[in-house]
Scaffold this motif. Structure first.
Motif, PDB file in Angstrom:
ATOM      1  N   ASN A   5       0.843  -1.198   0.000  1.00  0.00           N
ATOM      2  CA  ASN A   5       0.000   0.000   0.000  1.00  0.00           C
ATOM      3  C   ASN A   5       0.879   1.248   0.000  1.00  0.00           C
ATOM      4  O   ASN A   5       1.857   1.333   0.745  1.00  0.00           O
ATOM      5  CB  ASN A   5      -0.917   0.033   1.229  1.00  0.00           C
ATOM      6  N   SER A 124      -6.432   0.178  -7.080  1.00  0.00           N
ATOM      7  CA  SER A 124      -5.774  -1.117  -6.961  1.00  0.00           C
ATOM      8  C   SER A 124      -5.168  -1.488  -8.312  1.00  0.00           C
ATOM      9  O   SER A 124      -5.820  -1.358  -9.353  1.00  0.00           O
ATOM     10  CB  SER A 124      -6.792  -2.185  -6.532  1.00  0.00           C
ATOM     11  N   TRP A 133      -1.764  -1.077  -4.058  1.00  0.00           N
ATOM     12  CA  TRP A 133      -2.841  -0.098  -3.855  1.00  0.00           C
ATOM     13  C   TRP A 133      -2.221   1.252  -3.533  1.00  0.00           C
ATOM     14  O   TRP A 133      -1.181   1.342  -2.867  1.00  0.00           O
ATOM     15  CB  TRP A 133      -3.757  -0.545  -2.714  1.00  0.00           C
TER      16      TRP A 133
END
Length: 419
Positions: A5, A124, A133
């Protein structure tokens, strides 16, 4: 923030992607994805010495003795634009921006985006075996942008497919960039051959056509490159060091941002058409753009509405429209080389520094108005009407009216001073 992330994922590790990463990584967790090897390119760039000094990129300069950009037309005309140019070591430039990134920046090379979708207020992305992401996805992939293709965002553009070689063992003038406008039998497009010197014995030599609203594979330019090299003095016996290729896009997008997606560099058609700013538009804008993007990330304002407000520093709609008109005139004269030659001479004479403004994309209203005034004096209204679409004609008539008003105001001011 979990593994995989990020605050920002940047697609493309060219000068656009890496320069933005060097700014954004100061305050954000950044990942850069490149489909080829990171820190290496098949392209070549020229710039301006003052801009390079300002950005403290002096170590990336290969040749700082270039003072002229010379256009040669096959009918014999020459245009010499004087400025403080320089030729860059392209791979040094890329690696310098990598070094300026925060040490925690993630770089993924030899990978490309297979799919992307909106998820949990961000984007994503699937790249091979990995799923990543980010709050914000920045597309810097240029002509090959999968996002632009998917959403059909290109509206009006010009392309310059480029093929060339880095050569050594040659003899060239190290103080000039040379661009030759060539006449190629059986070819409808304008073809340009260029010589960008690293020194008097080494240079990049390339060819590129000027295409409107279409593009082509650069590999198909091989025969034109050979023709140019065989005709150019000083290239006999040259040794090929490496091959250069690519496609430059300039123009307009229907949208310059989507929710959580921002386009920069050639993917954002960041340089207006008919200007020579190229990579220099990226160098001029990346710091301001990066700071503004960091602010929007912090404030969680990543909708298309907020992101769309970030535009190139030099883009002003009326100036871009006039440049587009000039481009349409150039293209309408492609089968009338004498008139094309005449138009370019008139345009260059319209302002002593027009060529400099053109290459730097630093126009102001006065320069463009004076340029249009000179063109209008030289070419009849009916001739222009036949060349240009209706919206361009209406725009030019409006601009002409302003010029007349300016002249009248000048006369009134003079009379008032005399009273």
């Amino acid at each position: 923030m979990g593994k995989g992330n990020y605050d920002v994922i940047i697609l493309g590790a060219g000068p656009a992607g890496l320069s933005l990463a060097s700014v954004l990584s100061r305050q954000n967790k950044v990942c850069v994805i490149e489909k080829r090897r990171i820190g290496f390119t098949t392209k070549s760039w020229g710039s301006f010495r003052d801009l390079i000094r300002k950005l403290k990129l002096n170590d990336c300069v290969a040749n700082d003795k270039i003072n002229f950009l010379q256009f040669n037309h096959y009918l014999g005309a020459k245009w010499l634009f004087k400025d403080t140019y320089c030729q860059l070591y392209e791979n040094k430039l890329l690696r310098e921006f990598i070094n300026r990134c925060d040490k925690d920046t993630t770089f993924i090379q030899n990978s490309y985006v297979r799919d992307f979708r909106r998820k949990d207020g961000g984007i994503s992305i699937k790249t091979g075996k990995k799923t990543l992401w980010a709050k914000l996805l920045i597309d810097c992939t240029g002509a090959s942008s999968p996002i632009i293709k998917k959403y059909r965002l290109i509206d009006n553009y010009s392309s310059f497919p480029i093929l060339g070689y880095n050569l050594k063992g040659i003899k060239v003038d190290p103080t000039k960039f040379i661009w030759d406008v060539m006449k190629i039998p059986g070819l409808d497009e304008i073809m340009v051959g260029g010589v960008m010197p690293y020194s008097d014995k080494m240079a990049q030599v390339h060819v590129f056509p000027y295409l409107k609203n279409k593009t082509m594979q650069s590999s198909s330019l091989e025969k034109y490159l050979k023709t140019f090299m065989s005709s150019y003095p000083g290239l006999k016996g040259a040794k090929k060091v490496s091959r250069t290729r690519g496609t430059i896009l300039m123009g307009e997008l229907k949208k310059n941002a989507l929710d959580n997606i921002f386009f920069f560099g050639e993917a954002g058609l960041w340089s207006p058409r008919f200007t020579g700013a190229g990579v220099n538009q990226i160098l001029m804008d990346h710091q301001a753009v990066g700071k503004e993007l960091s602010r929007l990330i912090k404030e969680d304002r990543l909708s298309a509405g907020f992101l769309s407000e970030i535009r190139p520093l030099t883009q002003e709609k009326r100036m871009l429209h006039l440049l587009r008109c000039f481009e349409n005139i150039v293209l309408s004269f492609k089968d009338k080389p004498e008139r094309l030659n005449e138009f370019l001479v008139v345009l260059n004479e319209s302002h002593a520094k027009f060529g400099k403004y053109l290459m730097r994309n630093k126009f102001n209203a006065l320069v463009l108005k004076n340029s249009w005034k000179k063109v209008h004096e030289h070419f009849s209204t009916m001739e222009l009407v036949k060349m240009l679409p209706k919206q361009d004609i209406l725009f030019l008539f409006e601009l002409g009216t302003e010029l007349i008003e300016d002249e009248v105001l000048k006369k009134y001011r003079k009379h008032l001073k005399d009273i």
